[in-house]
Design a protein around this motif. Sequence first.
Motif, PDB file in Angstrom:
ATOM      1  N   HIS A 159      -0.296  -4.729  -1.309  1.00  0.00           N
ATOM      2  CA  HIS A 159      -1.958  -4.205  -1.709  1.00  0.00           C
ATOM      3  C   HIS A 159      -1.874  -4.994  -2.771  1.00  0.00           C
ATOM      4  O   HIS A 159      -1.778  -4.651  -4.204  1.00  0.00           O
ATOM      5  N   PRO A 160      -2.125  -6.424  -2.528  1.00  0.00           N
ATOM      6  CA  PRO A 160      -1.974  -7.561  -4.083  1.00  0.00           C
ATOM      7  C   PRO A 160      -2.904  -7.308  -4.688  1.00  0.00           C
ATOM      8  O   PRO A 160      -3.056  -8.257  -5.715  1.00  0.00           O
ATOM      9  N   ASP A 161      -4.049  -7.011  -4.605  1.00  0.00           N
ATOM     10  CA  ASP A 161      -5.365  -6.494  -5.576  1.00  0.00           C
ATOM     11  C   ASP A 161      -5.390  -5.602  -6.784  1.00  0.00           C
ATOM     12  O   ASP A 161      -5.698  -4.953  -7.458  1.00  0.00           O
ATOM     13  N   ASP A 162      -4.066  -4.658  -5.991  1.00  0.00           N
ATOM     14  CA  ASP A 162      -4.089  -3.826  -7.263  1.00  0.00           C
ATOM     15  C   ASP A 162      -2.997  -3.844  -8.772  1.00  0.00           C
ATOM     16  O   ASP A 162      -2.456  -4.812  -8.162  1.00  0.00           O
ATOM     17  N   ASN A 163      -3.541  -2.908  -9.448  1.00  0.00           N
ATOM     18  CA  ASN A 163      -3.302  -3.595 -10.882  1.00  0.00           C
ATOM     19  C   ASN A 163      -1.314  -3.046 -11.443  1.00  0.00           C
ATOM     20  O   ASN A 163      -2.039  -1.669 -11.643  1.00  0.00           O
ATOM     21  N   PRO A 164      -0.666  -3.762 -11.527  1.00  0.00           N
ATOM     22  CA  PRO A 164       0.267  -2.697 -11.859  1.00  0.00           C
ATOM     23  C   PRO A 164       0.318  -1.935 -13.105  1.00  0.00           C
ATOM     24  O   PRO A 164       0.802  -0.595 -12.805  1.00  0.00           O
ATOM     25  N   GLY A 165      -0.808  -2.388 -13.332  1.00  0.00           N
ATOM     26  CA  GLY A 165      -0.808  -1.350 -14.905  1.00  0.00           C
ATOM     27  C   GLY A 165      -0.913   0.444 -14.749  1.00  0.00           C
ATOM     28  O   GLY A 165      -1.160   1.392 -15.317  1.00  0.00           O
ATOM     29  N   TRP A 166      -1.852   0.563 -13.008  1.00  0.00           N
ATOM     30  CA  TRP A 166      -2.554   1.812 -12.607  1.00  0.00           C
ATOM     31  C   TRP A 166      -0.907   2.374 -12.739  1.00  0.00           C
ATOM     32  O   TRP A 166      -1.078   3.682 -12.393  1.00  0.00           O
ATOM     33  N   PHE A 167      -0.307   1.869 -12.466  1.00  0.00           N
ATOM     34  CA  PHE A 167       1.704   2.955 -12.240  1.00  0.00           C
ATOM     35  C   PHE A 167       1.938   3.565 -13.253  1.00  0.00           C
ATOM     36  O   PHE A 167       3.435   4.095 -13.315  1.00  0.00           O
TER      37      PHE A 167
END
Length: 247
Positions: A15-23
């Motif tokens: 899911h390369p479009d996801d922001n790592p900051g969400w996790f």
Amino acid sequence: MGMSEEQLKEWLKDHPDDNPGWFTDQMPQHKVFLDAYYMYKTPVTVAQYRKFTHETGHRKPAKTIWIQTDNDPVVNVSWEDAKAYADWAGVSLPTEAQWEKAARGGDNRLFVWGDSWPPPKGAGNFADGSLKKAEENIPGFTPIFINGYDDGYYKTSPVGVFDANPYGIYDLAGNVDEWCSDWYDAKYYSVSPLSNPIGPESGKNRVFRQKSHVDYSAQTFIVSYRSNFVQNVIMPTIGFRCVINGK
């Protein structure tokens, strides 16, 4: 409990479009030991909550814009309302740790139903083909939904109509978001105790877990995903279930 660095790296590959900051508030992953407890098999229903308001005089939830059956999960209840119900029933709201243990079903699965996305048939009530059919003709509105999935319900569904998880618990994915007892702290996992964590002593917002019948994004259905809101908010997507501790 939570998401590991390795899991996040694997997730971002797919899911390369996801922001790592969400996790980040799901990290670090850590081991937690919990005393025995029972969890309600389903969210509290309209009928169960009506009995509570009739017997106590507590305020009734606002009606939804769609028709709910007695067996639908009650919504439009604040954290304070949910806590009042639990006190009346002699039970408790689940801690965030209790909720996640139940959702994991006894193993380290990524979603309530397993590790696959999109969800398999019968997994739960999400933003789906039924929502698309109901809302695609609304002027100026484009519904967003899980492509290829149709659970047959436009809004909330009766509890227990979809597959149970390995613990025999229903509706832990979709239908309604669920209040937990904890205050929210994005950095709590760094200081969480090993046994029976109950969250920070104070805060601004309360935790709620999972996502509801209007949600469609894969990352929000990960079992470790965390949400929060002020405890007096009332929304047509948030309900709750309860636990019995120490049995």
